[in-house]
Motif scaffolding. Structure first.
Motif, short mmCIF file in Angstrom:
data_model
loop_
_atom_site.label_atom_id
_atom_site.label_comp_id
_atom_site.label_asym_id
_atom_site.label_seq_id
_atom_site.Cartn_x
_atom_site.Cartn_y
_atom_site.Cartn_z
N GLY A 240 0.58 -1.68 0.16
CA GLY A 240 -0.41 0.43 -0.12
C GLY A 240 0.84 1.27 0.10
O GLY A 240 2.17 1.53 0.47
N ALA A 241 0.70 2.19 -0.46
CA ALA A 241 1.25 3.59 -0.48
C ALA A 241 0.58 4.20 0.89
O ALA A 241 1.29 5.24 1.16
N SER A 242 -0.04 4.20 1.45
CA SER A 242 -0.96 5.06 2.82
C SER A 242 -0.23 3.88 3.94
O SER A 242 -0.42 2.33 3.40
N PRO A 243 0.13 4.31 4.95
CA PRO A 243 -0.38 3.38 5.76
C PRO A 243 -1.19 2.66 6.37
O PRO A 243 -0.61 1.23 6.65
N ALA A 244 -2.17 3.61 6.62
CA ALA A 244 -3.56 2.63 6.79
C ALA A 244 -3.59 1.49 5.85
O ALA A 244 -4.05 0.32 6.17
N THR A 245 -3.34 1.47 3.95
CA THR A 245 -3.34 0.19 3.28
C THR A 245 -2.41 -0.69 4.03
O THR A 245 -2.93 -2.15 4.19
N HIS A 246 -1.43 -0.50 4.10
CA HIS A 246 -0.14 -1.39 3.80
C HIS A 246 -0.18 -2.04 5.15
O HIS A 246 -0.50 -3.32 5.53
N ASP A 247 -0.72 -1.20 6.30
CA ASP A 247 -0.32 -1.69 7.95
C ASP A 247 -1.42 -2.57 7.64
O ASP A 247 -2.04 -3.24 8.72
N GLY A 248 -2.68 -2.09 7.02
CA GLY A 248 -4.24 -3.19 7.61
C GLY A 248 -3.67 -4.17 6.24
O GLY A 248 -4.26 -5.55 7.60
N ILE A 249 -3.58 -4.39 5.98
CA ILE A 249 -3.17 -5.71 4.70
C ILE A 249 -2.34 -6.26 5.74
O ILE A 249 -2.23 -7.90 5.84
N ARG A 250 -0.80 -6.38 6.09
CA ARG A 250 0.08 -6.43 6.73
C ARG A 250 -0.51 -7.00 8.07
O ARG A 250 -0.07 -8.58 8.94
N THR B 56 1.11 -7.40 -3.79
CA THR B 56 -0.19 -7.92 -4.08
C THR B 56 -1.32 -6.85 -4.01
O THR B 56 -1.56 -6.63 -3.04
N VAL B 57 -2.15 -7.20 -5.41
CA VAL B 57 -3.15 -6.39 -5.62
C VAL B 57 -4.26 -7.44 -5.07
O VAL B 57 -4.21 -8.46 -5.52
N SER B 58 -4.84 -6.06 -4.67
CA SER B 58 -6.51 -7.11 -4.44
C SER B 58 -7.41 -5.58 -4.79
O SER B 58 -6.84 -4.78 -4.29
N ALA B 59 -8.72 -5.71 -3.97
CA ALA B 59 -9.59 -4.74 -3.90
C ALA B 59 -9.07 -3.85 -3.23
O ALA B 59 -9.96 -2.45 -3.35
N ASP B 60 -8.51 -4.11 -1.78
CA ASP B 60 -8.44 -3.38 -0.48
C ASP B 60 -6.81 -2.22 -1.36
O ASP B 60 -7.13 -0.94 -0.47
N GLY C 233 -4.12 -18.74 3.38
CA GLY C 233 -3.90 -18.53 3.64
C GLY C 233 -4.77 -16.98 4.97
O GLY C 233 -5.50 -16.70 4.63
N ARG C 234 -3.22 -16.20 5.17
CA ARG C 234 -4.15 -14.58 5.21
C ARG C 234 -4.85 -13.81 4.10
O ARG C 234 -5.84 -13.00 4.66
N GLY C 235 -4.20 -14.12 3.12
CA GLY C 235 -5.18 -14.03 1.60
C GLY C 235 -6.34 -13.86 1.74
O GLY C 235 -6.95 -12.96 0.95
N THR C 236 -7.64 -14.58 2.31
CA THR C 236 -8.17 -15.48 2.49
C THR C 236 -9.76 -13.75 3.47
O THR C 236 -9.92 -13.47 2.41
#
Length: 167
Positions: A51-61, A89-93, A122-125
């Motif tokens: 993610g380009a933003s902390p909210a997105t990357h931290d949320g995914i991770r 990793t590209v998702s709708a998120d 895994g976590r991708g679900t």
């Protein structure tokens, strides 16, 4: 995590194997360790940035603060002299942040942007897959921006079809 990693890298390079690292951004990823690994022969590394933003990357991770730590690790690795690959990793998120990620990849002098289409295991679900028409749009966009930065795809065999059609 391995105490003997520097020795393993040194041995591998002594017998002619190129060595690349794919570390997690943890407290063990220090300047001292990265310098020692580079001096032992590791020439390339990859980091995940979803993610380009902390909210997105931290949320995914699932780890608060990992976005800032990843950007700092990337800058440190480039400063030391590693060729750096960024894995996304590209998702709708996070698909809406791809243009901002591209801008960062270019500005950070990243050697290769490796784009993965989500495989929901895994976590991708917990992430939302892209519908097929949006996957197609992403692949065409990646083809277009491939003139700005080297891109490879994973879990996207249809990217080759797109590239051949566009040629």
């Amino acid at each position: 995590e391995r105490a003997d990693l520097i020795d393993l890298v040194r041995y591998a390079t002594s017998v002619g194997l190129p060595v690349a690292l794919s570390p997690s951004v943890t407290p063990n990823l220090t300047r001292e360790r990265l310098v020692a690994l580079h001096e032992a022969g590791a020439g390339a590394a990859s980091l995940s940035l979803d993610g380009a933003s902390p909210a997105t990357h931290d949320g995914i991770r699932g780890i608060a603060g990992v976005h800032a730590n990843t950007l700092a690790a990337a800058a440190l690795m480039r400063e030391i002299g590693y060729r750096l690959q960024i894995n996304t990793t590209v998702s709708a998120d996070n698909v809406h942040e791809l243009p901002d990620l591209l801008a960062w990849v270019i500005d950070a002098d990243i050697s290769l942007w490796s784009v993965f289409l989500l495989v929901p295991t895994g976590r991708g679900t917990q992430l939302a897959s892209l519908p097929s028409n949006e996957v197609e749009d992403v692949l065409h966009w990646l083809h277009d921006v491939g003139e700005l930065v080297p891109i490879k795809t994973t879990e996207a065999p249809q990217f080759r079809r797109v590239a051949m059609q566009r040629a």
